[in-house]
Design an enzyme around this catalytic site. Structure first.
Site, PDB file in Angstrom:
ATOM      1  N   ARG A  25       0.862  -1.126   0.175  1.00  0.00           N
ATOM      2  CA  ARG A  25       0.163  -0.008   0.613  1.00  0.00           C
ATOM      3  C   ARG A  25       1.243   1.314  -0.101  1.00  0.00           C
ATOM      4  O   ARG A  25       0.324   2.694   0.054  1.00  0.00           O
ATOM      5  CB  ARG A  25      -1.127  -0.014   1.529  1.00  0.00           C
ATOM      6  CG  ARG A  25      -1.600  -1.239   1.018  1.00  0.00           C
ATOM      7  CD  ARG A  25      -2.932  -0.852   0.625  1.00  0.00           C
ATOM      8  NE  ARG A  25      -3.473  -2.849   1.247  1.00  0.00           N
ATOM      9  CZ  ARG A  25      -4.332  -3.183   0.430  1.00  0.00           C
ATOM     10  NH1 ARG A  25      -4.484  -2.569  -1.459  1.00  0.00           N
ATOM     11  NH2 ARG A  25      -5.342  -4.241   0.687  1.00  0.00           N
ATOM     12  N   THR A  71      10.622  -3.917   3.167  1.00  0.00           N
ATOM     13  CA  THR A  71       8.994  -5.044   3.550  1.00  0.00           C
ATOM     14  C   THR A  71       9.542  -6.608   3.983  1.00  0.00           C
ATOM     15  O   THR A  71      11.372  -6.130   3.511  1.00  0.00           O
ATOM     16  CB  THR A  71       8.593  -4.361   3.217  1.00  0.00           C
ATOM     17  OG1 THR A  71       7.341  -5.033   4.345  1.00  0.00           O
ATOM     18  CG2 THR A  71       7.408  -5.198   2.073  1.00  0.00           C
ATOM     19  N   LYS A  75      13.956  -6.461   5.781  1.00  0.00           N
ATOM     20  CA  LYS A  75      13.700  -6.108   7.216  1.00  0.00           C
ATOM     21  C   LYS A  75      15.287  -6.553   8.048  1.00  0.00           C
ATOM     22  O   LYS A  75      15.912  -5.278   8.612  1.00  0.00           O
ATOM     23  CB  LYS A  75      12.651  -6.251   8.105  1.00  0.00           C
ATOM     24  CG  LYS A  75      11.353  -5.227   7.319  1.00  0.00           C
ATOM     25  CD  LYS A  75      10.462  -5.234   8.661  1.00  0.00           C
ATOM     26  CE  LYS A  75       8.912  -4.173   7.474  1.00  0.00           C
ATOM     27  NZ  LYS A  75       7.449  -4.235   8.120  1.00  0.00           N
ATOM     28  N   ASN A  97      12.947  -0.556   7.750  1.00  0.00           N
ATOM     29  CA  ASN A  97      11.832  -0.703   7.308  1.00  0.00           C
ATOM     30  C   ASN A  97      11.958   0.858   6.091  1.00  0.00           C
ATOM     31  O   ASN A  97      11.147   1.299   5.198  1.00  0.00           O
ATOM     32  CB  ASN A  97      10.690  -0.468   7.949  1.00  0.00           C
ATOM     33  CG  ASN A  97      10.348   0.209   8.687  1.00  0.00           C
ATOM     34  OD1 ASN A  97      11.518   1.591   9.073  1.00  0.00           O
ATOM     35  ND2 ASN A  97       8.866   0.537   9.033  1.00  0.00           N
ATOM     36  N   ASP A 114       8.047   0.805  12.319  1.00  0.00           N
ATOM     37  CA  ASP A 114       7.027   0.695  12.558  1.00  0.00           C
ATOM     38  C   ASP A 114       5.968   0.562  14.325  1.00  0.00           C
ATOM     39  O   ASP A 114       4.939   1.139  14.823  1.00  0.00           O
ATOM     40  CB  ASP A 114       7.136  -1.315  12.678  1.00  0.00           C
ATOM     41  CG  ASP A 114       7.743  -1.688  11.049  1.00  0.00           C
ATOM     42  OD1 ASP A 114       6.593  -1.020   9.795  1.00  0.00           O
ATOM     43  OD2 ASP A 114       7.721  -2.254  10.851  1.00  0.00           O
ATOM     44  N   ASN A 162       1.044 -15.212  24.327  1.00  0.00           N
ATOM     45  CA  ASN A 162       1.884 -15.792  23.044  1.00  0.00           C
ATOM     46  C   ASN A 162       1.077 -17.242  23.146  1.00  0.00           C
ATOM     47  O   ASN A 162       1.651 -17.982  24.756  1.00  0.00           O
ATOM     48  CB  ASN A 162       3.224 -15.445  23.245  1.00  0.00           C
ATOM     49  CG  ASN A 162       3.385 -15.540  21.141  1.00  0.00           C
ATOM     50  OD1 ASN A 162       1.793 -15.349  20.839  1.00  0.00           O
ATOM     51  ND2 ASN A 162       4.455 -16.952  20.782  1.00  0.00           N
ATOM     52  N   ARG A 163       0.805 -17.517  22.138  1.00  0.00           N
ATOM     53  CA  ARG A 163       0.583 -19.170  22.390  1.00  0.00           C
ATOM     54  C   ARG A 163       1.687 -19.929  22.915  1.00  0.00           C
ATOM     55  O   ARG A 163       2.062 -20.684  23.636  1.00  0.00           O
ATOM     56  CB  ARG A 163      -0.318 -19.584  21.551  1.00  0.00           C
ATOM     57  CG  ARG A 163      -0.575 -21.246  21.420  1.00  0.00           C
ATOM     58  CD  ARG A 163      -0.910 -21.300  19.486  1.00  0.00           C
ATOM     59  NE  ARG A 163      -0.052 -20.665  18.771  1.00  0.00           N
ATOM     60  CZ  ARG A 163      -0.682 -21.429  17.135  1.00  0.00           C
ATOM     61  NH1 ARG A 163      -1.174 -21.800  17.037  1.00  0.00           N
ATOM     62  NH2 ARG A 163       0.318 -21.002  16.341  1.00  0.00           N
TER      63      ARG A 163
HETATM   64  P1  ATR Z   1       3.756 -10.928  12.132  1.00  0.00           P
HETATM   65  O1  ATR Z   1       3.894 -10.825  10.729  1.00  0.00           O
HETATM   66  O2  ATR Z   1       3.858  -9.741  13.310  1.00  0.00           O
HETATM   67  O3  ATR Z   1       5.340 -10.879  12.296  1.00  0.00           O
HETATM   68  P2  ATR Z   1       4.049 -13.973  12.631  1.00  0.00           P
HETATM   69  O4  ATR Z   1       5.263 -13.758  13.059  1.00  0.00           O
HETATM   70  O5  ATR Z   1       2.841 -14.980  11.604  1.00  0.00           O
HETATM   71  O6  ATR Z   1       3.295 -12.599  12.911  1.00  0.00           O
HETATM   72  O7  ATR Z   1       3.123 -14.185  14.376  1.00  0.00           O
HETATM   73  C1  ATR Z   1       1.687 -14.259  14.481  1.00  0.00           C
HETATM   74  C2  ATR Z   1       1.375 -14.602  15.559  1.00  0.00           C
HETATM   75  O8  ATR Z   1       0.323 -14.739  15.768  1.00  0.00           O
HETATM   76  C3  ATR Z   1       2.462 -15.841  16.479  1.00  0.00           C
HETATM   77  O9  ATR Z   1       2.227 -14.193  18.202  1.00  0.00           O
HETATM   78  C4  ATR Z   1       1.528 -17.118  16.981  1.00  0.00           C
HETATM   79  O10 ATR Z   1       1.678 -17.210  17.840  1.00  0.00           O
HETATM   80  P3  ATR Z   1       2.639 -18.556  17.833  1.00  0.00           P
HETATM   81  O11 ATR Z   1       4.070 -17.290  18.392  1.00  0.00           O
HETATM   82  O12 ATR Z   1       2.130 -19.061  18.984  1.00  0.00           O
HETATM   83  O13 ATR Z   1       2.999 -19.067  16.382  1.00  0.00           O
HETATM   84  C5  ATR Z   1      -0.475 -15.818  16.928  1.00  0.00           C
HETATM   85  N1  ATR Z   1      -1.363 -16.712  16.052  1.00  0.00           N
HETATM   86  C6  ATR Z   1      -1.018 -17.527  15.037  1.00  0.00           C
HETATM   87  N2  ATR Z   1      -2.739 -18.562  15.626  1.00  0.00           N
HETATM   88  C7  ATR Z   1      -3.061 -18.646  16.495  1.00  0.00           C
HETATM   89  C8  ATR Z   1      -3.557 -19.288  17.070  1.00  0.00           C
HETATM   90  N3  ATR Z   1      -4.867 -19.796  16.337  1.00  0.00           N
HETATM   91  N4  ATR Z   1      -3.779 -18.858  18.314  1.00  0.00           N
HETATM   92  C9  ATR Z   1      -2.541 -18.189  19.020  1.00  0.00           C
HETATM   93  N5  ATR Z   1      -1.659 -17.059  18.310  1.00  0.00           N
HETATM   94  C10 ATR Z   1      -2.152 -17.623  17.449  1.00  0.00           C
END
Ligand code: ATR
Length: 297
Positions: A25, A71, A75, A97, A114, A162-163
């Protein structure tokens, strides 16, 4: 790269370098601002494969470019390539960036806007925001910039949920943040008394599962900020709005992260009206395509 390599006449050319880059964009944003300010300039896309990045950065001035955005997925490699000409935010995030020419030395320098984009959008959306405690969901690239700016600019205490707890812990160590790490099952406890909730996960994006959380532990003055922008009103924001909480969508972060680069390249600080004009165009485009849906130039 030196000042003498950079053309001083003709239209000022800037580009966004990515792979893929076709859905960026950034050209819409910068070309809108160039037009509004009557600046003779041009902002284009440059599709660059990872193995071509170093050569591209080296020859950028010879190609007539005054600067560039960088991007995904470049980066981190751009950060390495520009050593030691990077500023403090880029250094903390180990990612660049935005590239520009230092007017005093002629060096090509790298920064990372960012976090600034996230923070400026927050300050514009909720004037006088003075929260002390933030909950950030997710530990990807966007979360790094957001946790960093919340701690450095906002002087907030951050609870990072975080998960995958280990990923969050290594992110905190990488950026030398002070954030406390929580597992997903501790989310309710983390929300208790928080002034700001930020979603940086992919949950809630079009085509992904919604982010389903119980917002009850948040106080009534809490602000809920989702950096996903397709859809503009995610299920999380709809739920927060229904509870009467202040909500902030993700599109402004993308727009405001572009502002510092524009100022460096073209000498103009954009204002909220410039941002609104570019936003209207992107919103119209999103209605047609809806392709890219989280921060990224
Ligand atoms: P970015 O675009 O910010 O770099 P990314 O690296 O794709 O993002 O990260 C996605 C985030 O969404 C991560 O924190 C991921 O959690 P994990 O580190 O445990 O993988 C989180 N995420 C994606 N799907 C998820 C889900 N179903 N439940 C909980 N967290 C989720």
């Amino acid at each position: 790269m030196s000042e003498t390599d950079i053309p001083n006449t003709g239209p000022r050319k800037v580009c966004v370098i990515g792979w893929p880059v076709e859905h960026s964009r950034s050209p819409t944003i910068h070309n809108t601002w160039l037009k509004r300010h009557g600046i003779e300039g041009e902002y284009t896309k440059l599709a660059v494969k990872p193995e071509e990045l170093l050569d591209t950065l080296r020859y950028l001035p010879n190609l007539g470019f005054r600067g560039a955005n960088v991007t995904v997925p470049h980066k981190e490699a751009a950060f390495e390539a520009l050593q030691p000409f990077v500023d403090a935010p880029a250094e903390r995030l180990q990612a660049v960036n935005t590239m520009y020419r230092d007017p005093d030395t002629g060096d090509i320098r790298g920064t990372n806007t960012d976090g600034a984009g996230f923070w400026t959008h927050l300050k514009h959306s909720v004037p006088g925001f003075n929260g002390k405690t933030a909950v950030v969901l997710g530990a990807g690239g966007a979360a790094r910039a957001i946790v960093d700016v919340l701690e450095t600019e906002g002087r907030m205490k951050v609870r990072l949920v975080n998960r995958t707890v280990a990923r969050a812990a290594s992110m905190v160590a990488d950026i030398e943040a002070k954030a406390t790490v929580y597992g997903w099952e501790q989310l309710s406890a983390a929300l208790e008394g928080a002034d700001l909730l930020v979603n940086t996960t992919t949950l809630g994006m079009e085509g992904q599962a919604p982010l389903e959380i119980d917002l009850a532990p948040l106080p009534d003055h809490a602000v809920v900020y989702d950096i996903v922008y397709v859809p503009l009103e995610t299920p999380l924001l709809a739920q927060a709005r229904a509870r009467g909480l202040a909500v902030i969508d993700g599109l402004g972060m993308l727009l405001w992260q572009a502002a510092p680069g524009f100022a460096k390249w073209f000498g103009v600080e954009v204002d909220a009206e410039d941002v609104a004009a570019a936003r209207a165009l992107i919103e119209a485009d999103l209605k047609n395509t809806g392709l890219k849906n989280k921060e990224n130039n």
